[in-house]
Design a protein around this motif. Sequence first.
Motif, mmCIF file in Angstrom:
data_model
loop_
_atom_site.group_PDB
_atom_site.id
_atom_site.type_symbol
_atom_site.label_atom_id
_atom_site.label_comp_id
_atom_site.label_asym_id
_atom_site.label_seq_id
_atom_site.Cartn_x
_atom_site.Cartn_y
_atom_site.Cartn_z
ATOM 1 N N PRO A 1 0.823 -1.219 0.000
ATOM 2 C CA PRO A 1 0.000 0.000 0.000
ATOM 3 C C PRO A 1 0.848 1.256 0.000
ATOM 4 C CG PRO A 1 0.066 -0.977 2.186
ATOM 5 C CD PRO A 1 0.741 -1.948 1.272
ATOM 6 N N GLN A 2 0.383 2.229 -0.743
ATOM 7 C CA GLN A 2 1.036 3.545 -0.762
ATOM 8 C C GLN A 2 -0.057 4.594 -0.955
ATOM 9 O OE1 GLN A 2 3.777 5.174 -3.998
ATOM 10 N NE2 GLN A 2 5.234 4.609 -2.401
ATOM 11 N N GLY A 3 -0.448 5.217 0.144
ATOM 12 C CA GLY A 3 -1.557 6.148 0.095
ATOM 13 C C GLY A 3 -2.852 5.396 -0.165
ATOM 14 N N ASN A 4 -3.567 5.831 -1.174
ATOM 15 C CA ASN A 4 -4.821 5.175 -1.529
ATOM 16 C C ASN A 4 -4.651 4.133 -2.631
ATOM 17 O OD1 ASN A 4 -6.293 6.779 0.299
ATOM 18 N ND2 ASN A 4 -6.433 8.455 -1.207
ATOM 19 N N ALA A 5 -3.412 3.873 -2.993
ATOM 20 C CA ALA A 5 -3.152 2.918 -4.070
ATOM 21 C C ALA A 5 -2.156 1.870 -3.603
ATOM 22 C CB ALA A 5 -2.627 3.658 -5.301
ATOM 23 N N THR A 6 -1.757 1.005 -4.504
ATOM 24 C CA THR A 6 -0.727 0.015 -4.226
ATOM 25 C C THR A 6 0.355 0.115 -5.290
ATOM 26 O OG1 THR A 6 -1.881 -1.679 -5.519
ATOM 27 C CG2 THR A 6 -2.343 -1.595 -3.148
ATOM 28 N N VAL A 7 1.560 -0.229 -4.891
ATOM 29 C CA VAL A 7 2.683 -0.217 -5.820
ATOM 30 C C VAL A 7 3.384 -1.567 -5.770
ATOM 31 C CG1 VAL A 7 3.027 2.273 -5.630
ATOM 32 C CG2 VAL A 7 4.239 0.733 -4.072
ATOM 33 N N THR A 8 4.089 -1.880 -6.829
ATOM 34 C CA THR A 8 4.831 -3.133 -6.896
ATOM 35 C C THR A 8 6.227 -2.929 -6.320
ATOM 36 O OG1 THR A 8 3.627 -3.818 -8.883
ATOM 37 C CG2 THR A 8 5.703 -4.934 -8.424
ATOM 38 N N ALA A 9 6.648 -3.845 -5.461
ATOM 39 C CA ALA A 9 7.970 -3.746 -4.843
ATOM 40 C C ALA A 9 8.679 -5.091 -4.892
ATOM 41 C CB ALA A 9 7.841 -3.274 -3.395
ATOM 42 N N ASN A 10 9.988 -5.044 -4.877
ATOM 43 C CA ASN A 10 10.767 -6.272 -4.823
ATOM 44 C C ASN A 10 10.626 -6.873 -3.428
ATOM 45 O OD1 ASN A 10 13.674 -7.490 -3.964
ATOM 46 N ND2 ASN A 10 13.216 -7.963 -6.105
ATOM 47 N N ALA A 11 10.304 -8.153 -3.353
ATOM 48 C CA ALA A 11 10.035 -8.787 -2.061
ATOM 49 C C ALA A 11 11.255 -8.776 -1.146
ATOM 50 C CB ALA A 11 9.559 -10.223 -2.282
ATOM 51 N N LEU A 12 12.439 -9.008 -1.699
ATOM 52 C CA LEU A 12 13.643 -9.037 -0.873
ATOM 53 C C LEU A 12 13.879 -7.689 -0.200
ATOM 54 C CD1 LEU A 12 16.190 -10.562 0.066
ATOM 55 C CD2 LEU A 12 17.355 -9.666 -1.963
ATOM 56 N N GLU A 13 13.825 -6.614 -0.980
ATOM 57 C CA GLU A 13 14.071 -5.290 -0.427
ATOM 58 C C GLU A 13 12.998 -4.910 0.589
ATOM 59 O OE1 GLU A 13 14.374 -2.561 -3.643
ATOM 60 O OE2 GLU A 13 16.139 -3.532 -4.516
ATOM 61 N N ARG A 14 11.744 -5.210 0.251
ATOM 62 C CA ARG A 14 10.641 -4.818 1.122
ATOM 63 C C ARG A 14 10.665 -5.582 2.448
ATOM 64 N NH1 ARG A 14 7.250 -0.607 2.247
ATOM 65 N NH2 ARG A 14 5.305 -1.371 3.137
ATOM 66 N N ILE A 15 10.793 -6.894 2.373
ATOM 67 C CA ILE A 15 10.755 -7.717 3.583
ATOM 68 C C ILE A 15 11.929 -7.406 4.500
ATOM 69 C CG2 ILE A 15 10.963 -10.081 4.452
ATOM 70 C CD1 ILE A 15 9.334 -10.957 1.988
ATOM 71 N N MET A 16 13.116 -7.293 3.925
ATOM 72 C CA MET A 16 14.299 -7.033 4.746
ATOM 73 C C MET A 16 14.243 -5.660 5.411
ATOM 74 S SD MET A 16 16.173 -9.659 4.857
ATOM 75 C CE MET A 16 15.878 -11.258 4.115
ATOM 76 N N THR A 17 13.696 -4.685 4.696
ATOM 77 C CA THR A 17 13.593 -3.335 5.265
ATOM 78 C C THR A 17 12.576 -3.289 6.396
ATOM 79 O OG1 THR A 17 14.210 -2.338 3.135
ATOM 80 C CG2 THR A 17 13.105 -0.925 4.736
ATOM 81 N N VAL A 18 11.389 -3.852 6.152
ATOM 82 C CA VAL A 18 10.340 -3.845 7.174
ATOM 83 C C VAL A 18 10.755 -4.686 8.379
ATOM 84 C CG1 VAL A 18 7.959 -4.527 7.663
ATOM 85 C CG2 VAL A 18 8.517 -3.407 5.503
ATOM 86 N N TRP A 19 11.444 -5.795 8.131
ATOM 87 C CA TRP A 19 11.894 -6.675 9.208
ATOM 88 C C TRP A 19 12.697 -5.895 10.247
ATOM 89 C CZ3 TRP A 19 15.029 -11.798 8.068
ATOM 90 C CH2 TRP A 19 15.325 -12.434 9.287
ATOM 91 N N LEU A 20 13.732 -5.197 9.799
ATOM 92 C CA LEU A 20 14.582 -4.500 10.758
ATOM 93 C C LEU A 20 13.868 -3.321 11.397
ATOM 94 C CD1 LEU A 20 18.260 -4.449 9.483
ATOM 95 C CD2 LEU A 20 17.003 -6.140 10.805
#
Length: 216
Positions: A16-35
Amino acid sequence: VPQAMELMANTTIEVPQGNATVTANALERIMTVWLEYQEFFRGSYRTKICLLALAKIVLSNDARIASLSVKGDLRVDINEGRMTRSSRCKSEAVYQSIPWTVRAFQILARTVDDTSECADDEDEWSNEDDSSADGEEMLLSDMIGDDGRGIYDDGDEEEGMDEGICESDPFFKVDLQTELQQFFGLLASTEAAKFQHYFNHLNPEEQRILRDSLRK
């Protein structure tokens, strides 16, 4: 670890990004949110699993992970004087941006702090509880608490976090502090320059605790 890295690197997810959704690389997203949310993980078993996984990822030397930047510690302006948590929430929080591996090293090093000195001293925990009530900020190691248990958590609620996990699981028998000592010892002996770089991002007290741990 290599197989897990490849799976995530070759996967895209919708976020999610605001009122929409965007496509993200799973590795970058998961690792960033994890920490970013590691300090809020609850359940001693689940926290242990996550911390051991962080250590394995750091040792993997994956270039894709090393290139990631994540939130570090909250920047504190010494000219503003001491701020309570409530007053800080009202102001705009500014965090340091540091490499993923450096942040993971900090989290692991601060975990050595909590069980090595605080877990056996109930009076000390009581004093820390009193000071936190006054609004003083706390270290991540304080928040994580006794082998992954947060000092703000209710004991019964904490136990419920790990319900349903079979105690025959080998990870129940793994001693987190022993594993961390082996991790830091291996990194210091095989990649001394990298260890020193990470080590320099710890505060003096954290450095002392980690040095003491490595001498055991």
